[in-house]
Design a protein around this motif. Structure first.
Motif, PDB file in Angstrom:
ATOM      1  N   VAL A  13       0.839  -1.200   0.000  1.00 36.31           N
ATOM      2  CA  VAL A  13       0.000   0.000   0.000  1.00 36.31           C
ATOM      3  C   VAL A  13       0.877   1.254   0.000  1.00 36.31           C
ATOM      4  O   VAL A  13       1.759   1.399   0.851  1.00 36.31           O
ATOM      5  CB  VAL A  13      -0.919   0.016   1.254  1.00 36.31           C
ATOM      6  N   THR A  99      -2.146  -0.795  -4.228  1.00 33.73           N
ATOM      7  CA  THR A  99      -3.237   0.018  -3.686  1.00 33.73           C
ATOM      8  C   THR A  99      -2.706   1.370  -3.239  1.00 33.73           C
ATOM      9  O   THR A  99      -1.578   1.458  -2.754  1.00 33.73           O
ATOM     10  CB  THR A  99      -3.878  -0.691  -2.471  1.00 33.73           C
ATOM     11  N   LEU A 101      -3.592   4.370  -0.607  1.00 32.57           N
ATOM     12  CA  LEU A 101      -4.399   4.879   0.499  1.00 32.57           C
ATOM     13  C   LEU A 101      -4.372   6.400   0.373  1.00 32.57           C
ATOM     14  O   LEU A 101      -3.367   7.042   0.655  1.00 32.57           O
ATOM     15  CB  LEU A 101      -3.774   4.425   1.827  1.00 32.57           C
ATOM     16  N   ILE A 195      -8.155  -2.091   4.231  1.00 33.27           N
ATOM     17  CA  ILE A 195      -7.015  -2.553   3.418  1.00 33.27           C
ATOM     18  C   ILE A 195      -7.152  -4.052   3.116  1.00 33.27           C
ATOM     19  O   ILE A 195      -6.990  -4.487   1.970  1.00 33.27           O
ATOM     20  CB  ILE A 195      -5.675  -2.244   4.133  1.00 33.27           C
ATOM     21  N   ALA A 199      -7.871  -3.989  -0.694  1.00 32.22           N
ATOM     22  CA  ALA A 199      -6.578  -3.939  -1.392  1.00 32.22           C
ATOM     23  C   ALA A 199      -6.302  -5.296  -2.027  1.00 32.22           C
ATOM     24  O   ALA A 199      -6.324  -6.315  -1.342  1.00 32.22           O
ATOM     25  CB  ALA A 199      -5.461  -3.584  -0.411  1.00 32.22           C
TER      26      ALA A 199
END
Length: 602
Positions: A13, A99, A101, A195, A199
């Motif tokens: 992430v 991913t 954030l 997440i 994700a």
């Protein structure tokens, strides 16, 4: 033929946001929640900000990676810079994640750098998870911010999967979050749950031959150079023989002697890394950013990391003032050149070119802030040098000379909007949009980069310190023509010596001074700002004449006005073509390129 598999035990992430929206604070909260700190450890705020400059300025300059374990899954987090000046860092590290954030301030909403980093994330195909941060602010407008982010994603061409993003409302500072607006907030678990749920796990080929790409470089005084990157294919083992593929296709062979992973804030030595892992290879001096490390039998290079080109340039030269060598430990062109070359190898968004003069180097970067951070870093390391006024890097597009332009978002009280619009119009800016939020106005301008040199101070004065300005590089547009100069001239010292209160008192009515009484100055040093255009030559070292004659009245009381101090960015924006900024570990001085008054143009 090797097969691809899904690593359910891993999530990669990247945390992206506009500067000061709380990325580093959120990472702190997640590390605390997952027990990444020992009970006896003293925990600092913003633990991911390394180095004095990042702590002082409260910004992330270099991307960092860390990892936390949650419900049997290792979440590898990469904290990226929010300033577009450090866009080279952002572009490189986004390739390591699946991913993004995305953090947004619950009041400020979508800002220029949000647009910049989000566009880069979408180009890499990352799926966004939105965290609306600072939900505890009394003036928050979280629901509007979610709509703004959706509109921005549509504008940037996101696909249906990216538009269907989950939303978490949080206060990173208080360490609480909720998936519902106005819902109960206890801790940051909803962020971690989002997440895990949204994700995608990395799809990797673990059985194929090794491929690892060097994404960013660091340095450790114990183990030497650090190469940080992601294992794209296969496995990387400590002690194994590997080859690196250079940009020109040639290969070098070396052995991996030290291999590290991250656990919380600590670097831990590991024996093996699998495809999908973000790892650190230490003690290897030959790897450069973008190189691919491969199995010796199958040296296949990954695509090079492409980053946007630099937009502004300054010239760094050896300091040749009368005070040269007083403060600095490193003053020669060889020492300065070697240090700049080292910077260029670890930071590929900075470019160093040799010039016709052997003692001068052209340093190109993405913005004033990036160059100012480099200059501040060098002076703290003991270097001494002179810097020219920043200049833009123009390029030809379809035969037309084009210059870099920036998108500037300005949030000001309604009473200040007129003066801001007038000043930016003089600097060839054009207004793109304007919105009213209560008694404040938010405006968006497109302004040539050179029109913004030295504008921040003027902006803060015009808005009485209440304005918020953020900018990001937008691209290139046809050259907008000449801009007005500074409008006021410099007050230039004519003598070598020490400043006296008597001389300062006589001159301060005609100029705003940059030096206090009792400091050494030299001929050609700029000691103030005159009220009129053109050079004002003054003697600040003149002492009061002492004789036997009694004064008819009492001596006039000498009252000295406080002098004006410059930061590096302000000084670079203030100087003109024929002037330099002299940088030493202890002093910042402004000076003329030609010091002798008799040799300068009248």
């Amino acid at each position: 033929m090797s097969e691809k598999s899904i690593r359910q035990d891993l999530r990669n992430v990247a945390i992206i946001a506009h500067v000061d929206h709380g990325k580093t604070t959120l990472v702190d909260g997640l590390l605390r929640l997952c027990g990444a700190f020992r009970e006896s450890a003293t925990i600092e705020d913003r633990v991911m900000d390394s180095g004095d400059l990042e702590r002082e300025r409260g910004i992330t300059i270099q991307s960092k990676s860390t990892s936390i374990d949650y419900q049997g899954v290792r979440i590898q987090l990469v904290d990226t810079p929010g300033h577009s000046d450090f866009g080279g860092e952002v572009e490189r590290v986004l390739g390591m994640a699946e991913t993004a954030l995305l953090l947004c301030d619950a009041f400020e909403g979508v800002m220029p750098q949000t647009r910049f980093v989000l566009r880069k994330a979408l180009e890499h195909g990352l799926r966004p998870i939105l965290v609306v941060n600072k939900i505890d602010r009394p003036e928050e407008r979280a629901e509007e911010v979610v709509t703004e982010v959706f509109d921005l994603l549509v504008e940037l061409g996101a696909d249906d999967e990216q538009l269907d993003f989950p939303v978490v409302y949080a206060s990173a500072k208080q360490g609480v979050a909720s998936t519902e607006y106005g819902g109960e907030m206890k801790d940051l678990v909803p962020v971690l749950d989002a997440i895990l749920a949204h994700a995608p796990a990395p799809v990797v080929d673990e059985s194929g031959p090794l491929q690892f790409q060097a994404v960013t470089l660091g340095y450790d005084s114990f183990v030497g150079r650090l190469v940080i990157g992601r294992v794209v294919r296969g496995r990387m083992k400590r002690g194994s023989q590997v080859v690196r593929v250079r940009e020109d296709g040639s290969v070098d062979s070396f052995r991996i002697t030290k291999l590290f992973g991250t656990r919380g804030v600590d670097r831990v030595e590991i024996d093996e890394a699998r495809a999908g892992d973000i790892v650190i290879v230490a003690g290897v001096d030959v790897i450069e950013v973008g190189d691919t490390v491969c199995d010796p039998d199958t040296p296949e290079a990954l695509p090079r990391i492409a980053i946007d080109p630099p937009t502004i340039r300054v010239h760094l030269s050896v300091n040749n003032s009368p005070f040269a060598g007083r403060d600095g430990r490193f003053v020669t062109s060889r020492q300065i050149g070697e240090r700049l070359d080292r910077e260029a190898t670890s930071n590929i968004s900075i470019r160093i070119d040799r010039t016709e003069k052997l003692d001068t180097f052209a340093v190109s970067g993405r913005g004033e802030l990036q160059l100012a951070v480099l200059i501040e870093t060098l002076r703290r390391e003991g270097f001494e040098f002179a810097v020219s006024r920043p200049e833009i890097i123009v390029k030809k597009i379809d035969g037309v000379t084009c210059e870099p332009v920036e998108a500037v978002t300005i949030d000001v009280p309604e009473s200040s909007a007129g003066s801001v619009m007038e000043k930016l119009a003089q600097r060839k800016g054009r207004m793109d949009s304007m919105e009213h939020h209560g008694d404040r106005v938010q405006m968006r301008f497109i302004v040539p980069s050179r029109g913004l040199f030295g504008y921040r101070n003027e902006f803060l004065t015009d808005t009485r310190g209440e304005g918020i300005m953020s900018r990001t590089i937008e691209g290139f547009e046809p050259y907008a023509g000449d801009l007005p100069g500074r409008g006021v001239g410099p007050a230039v010292c004519t003598d070598l010596g020490r400043t006296t209160p008597h001389a300062i008192f006589k001159i301060q009515e005609r100029a705003t001074l940059f030096v206090p009484p009792g400091v050494d100055v030299y001929e050609g040093q700029i000691i103030g700002e005159s009220r009129r255009p053109g050079d004002l030559n003054v003697n600040l070292t003149r002492a009061k004449k002492l004789d036997n004659m009694r004064a008819s009245g009492r001596d006039e009381n000498v009252i000295i006005t406080p002098h004006r101090q410059f930061s590096i960015e302000e000084a670079l924006g203030w100087i003109e073509e024929d002037e330099l900024l002299e940088v030493t570990p202890k002093e910042l001085r402004l000076r003329k390129k030609v010091l002798a008054k008799s040799l300068r143009k009248r």
